[in-house]
Design an enzyme around this catalytic site. Structure first.
Site, PDB file in Angstrom:
ATOM      1  N   LYS A  32       1.095  -1.326   0.289  1.00  0.00           N
ATOM      2  CA  LYS A  32       0.632  -0.113   0.000  1.00  0.00           C
ATOM      3  C   LYS A  32       1.031   1.330   0.082  1.00  0.00           C
ATOM      4  O   LYS A  32       0.865   1.796  -0.706  1.00  0.00           O
ATOM      5  CB  LYS A  32      -0.674  -0.333   1.413  1.00  0.00           C
ATOM      6  CG  LYS A  32      -1.710  -0.970   1.247  1.00  0.00           C
ATOM      7  CD  LYS A  32      -3.107  -1.249   2.235  1.00  0.00           C
ATOM      8  CE  LYS A  32      -2.156  -1.030   3.264  1.00  0.00           C
ATOM      9  NZ  LYS A  32      -1.776  -1.953   4.137  1.00  0.00           N
ATOM     10  N   ARG A 107      -9.972   0.251   9.294  1.00  0.00           N
ATOM     11  CA  ARG A 107      -9.455  -0.820   9.638  1.00  0.00           C
ATOM     12  C   ARG A 107     -10.702  -1.547  10.268  1.00  0.00           C
ATOM     13  O   ARG A 107     -10.366  -2.802  10.630  1.00  0.00           O
ATOM     14  CB  ARG A 107      -8.222  -1.026  10.160  1.00  0.00           C
ATOM     15  CG  ARG A 107      -7.398  -1.567   9.663  1.00  0.00           C
ATOM     16  CD  ARG A 107      -5.966  -1.321  10.504  1.00  0.00           C
ATOM     17  NE  ARG A 107      -4.758  -1.850  10.060  1.00  0.00           N
ATOM     18  CZ  ARG A 107      -4.290  -1.650   9.527  1.00  0.00           C
ATOM     19  NH1 ARG A 107      -3.957   0.091   8.847  1.00  0.00           N
ATOM     20  NH2 ARG A 107      -2.556  -2.245   9.160  1.00  0.00           N
ATOM     21  N   ARG A 164      -1.123  -9.614  12.816  1.00  0.00           N
ATOM     22  CA  ARG A 164      -1.475  -8.783  11.999  1.00  0.00           C
ATOM     23  C   ARG A 164      -1.951  -9.595  10.930  1.00  0.00           C
ATOM     24  O   ARG A 164      -3.398  -8.547  10.467  1.00  0.00           O
ATOM     25  CB  ARG A 164      -0.315  -7.613  12.104  1.00  0.00           C
ATOM     26  CG  ARG A 164       0.718  -6.390  12.998  1.00  0.00           C
ATOM     27  CD  ARG A 164       2.083  -6.246  12.515  1.00  0.00           C
ATOM     28  NE  ARG A 164       2.121  -5.018  11.563  1.00  0.00           N
ATOM     29  CZ  ARG A 164       2.909  -4.838  10.872  1.00  0.00           C
ATOM     30  NH1 ARG A 164       4.017  -5.759  10.705  1.00  0.00           N
ATOM     31  NH2 ARG A 164       3.000  -4.146   9.341  1.00  0.00           N
TER      32      ARG A 164
HETATM   33  P1  AMP Z   1       0.375  -0.136   9.404  1.00  0.00           P
HETATM   34  O1  AMP Z   1       1.466   0.986   8.947  1.00  0.00           O
HETATM   35  O2  AMP Z   1      -0.680   0.545   8.401  1.00  0.00           O
HETATM   36  O3  AMP Z   1       0.703  -1.267   8.963  1.00  0.00           O
HETATM   37  O4  AMP Z   1      -0.004   0.003  10.775  1.00  0.00           O
HETATM   38  C1  AMP Z   1       0.877  -0.215  11.786  1.00  0.00           C
HETATM   39  C2  AMP Z   1       0.262  -1.109  13.092  1.00  0.00           C
HETATM   40  O5  AMP Z   1      -0.579   0.742  13.376  1.00  0.00           O
HETATM   41  C3  AMP Z   1      -0.898  -1.593  13.149  1.00  0.00           C
HETATM   42  O6  AMP Z   1      -0.528  -3.054  13.371  1.00  0.00           O
HETATM   43  C4  AMP Z   1      -1.821  -1.017  14.244  1.00  0.00           C
HETATM   44  O7  AMP Z   1      -1.339  -1.513  15.436  1.00  0.00           O
HETATM   45  C5  AMP Z   1      -1.971   0.635  13.844  1.00  0.00           C
HETATM   46  N1  AMP Z   1      -2.735   1.283  13.132  1.00  0.00           N
HETATM   47  C6  AMP Z   1      -2.516   1.431  12.404  1.00  0.00           C
HETATM   48  N2  AMP Z   1      -3.471   2.183  11.661  1.00  0.00           N
HETATM   49  C7  AMP Z   1      -5.252   1.575  12.180  1.00  0.00           C
HETATM   50  C8  AMP Z   1      -6.268   1.510  11.924  1.00  0.00           C
HETATM   51  N3  AMP Z   1      -6.737   2.667  11.476  1.00  0.00           N
HETATM   52  N4  AMP Z   1      -6.854   1.445  13.332  1.00  0.00           N
HETATM   53  C9  AMP Z   1      -6.454   0.724  14.083  1.00  0.00           C
HETATM   54  N5  AMP Z   1      -4.751   0.870  14.241  1.00  0.00           N
HETATM   55  C10 AMP Z   1      -4.270   0.886  13.171  1.00  0.00           C
END
Ligand code: AMP
Length: 209
Positions: A32, A107, A164
């Site tokens: 992404k 999410r 995750r």
């Molecule tokens: P990412 O960089 O998108 O992989 O996000 C890393 C971590 O941030 C995730 O594993 C969640 O713990 C948290 N996170 C990111 N976006 C969200 C969201 N929309 N809702 C809840 N937690 C989030």
């Protein structure tokens, strides 16, 4: 917001609907962030990654960052009460954006419903959801590889990575159907060169508006 934009918005109610709001969707490691960079160049729109916003807060040891860290370290979702407000603040801080790429948000279904309500109050909406489809073993491989250079603790531990992906399958995947019911979701094959995948995304975005 500049004065001309204000005047256009008063006299042309459909103006905001021309925003291109793309939900860039897919499990962790599906590409992404990489594809968002290309979409920003193509459409000149704002990129909001909730993961990046949390990492910024964590890096500055803010109360929000410390709260997020507890959940991110386990590969779980940060509570909606924290996440939705943070996302809305970021959107509100950019009133002149021609559109937005939502990366890592929404999410879960509650976040999707909140986003729909929030955007409709601004007389705009999600244009399309583009989901990157990548097999689980490929995701794990990519994330472990990224972990070698990203410095992200959640990319370095296979147990956290698999959690995750599990959270994505149980809580996040239903968001695809939420927008599919509105005819807005597109599933894109997420394996191939960066350019090949971007071409598929561009075609899906073009078909959506
Ligand atoms: P990412 O960089 O998108 O992989 O996000 C890393 C971590 O941030 C995730 O594993 C969640 O713990 C948290 N996170 C990111 N976006 C969200 C969201 N929309 N809702 C809840 N937690 C989030």
């Amino acid at each position: 917001m500049n004065i001309i934009t204000r005047i256009i918005r008063i006299f042309v109610p459909s103006y905001n609907k021309k925003m291109i709001n793309i939900v860039l969707f897919g499990p962790p490691g599906s590409g992404k962030g990489t594809q968002a960079d290309l979409l920003v160049k193509e459409y000149n729109i704002l990129h909001i990654s909730t993961g990046d916003l949390f990492r910024y807060e964590m890096g500055n040891n803010t109360p929000l960052g410390l709260k997020a860290k507890e959940y991110m370290a386990k590969g779980e979702l940060v509570p909606d009460s924290v996440t939705i407000g943070m996302l809305e603040n970021k959107v509100n801080a950019n009133p002149d954006a021609a559109g937005i790429i939502f990366d890592g948000f929404p999410r879960n279904i509650f976040q999707a419903q909140s986003l729909d309500t929030f955007l409709s109050k601004k007389d705009t909406m999600v244009t399309c959801l583009i989901a990157l489809d990548v097999p689980e073993e490929e995701l794990v491989k990519r994330l472990l590889n990224r972990g070698k250079s990203s410095g992200r603790a959640d990319d370095n531990d296979e147990t956290i990575i698999r959690n995750r992906i599990k959270v994505y399958n149980s809580e996040t995947k239903p968001v695809f159907d939420h927008y599919a019911e509105k005819g807005k979701s597109a599933l894109i094959h997420g394996v191939g060169s960066i350019e090949e995948i971007f071409t598929r995304i561009r075609e899906a975005v073009a078909a959506s508006h």
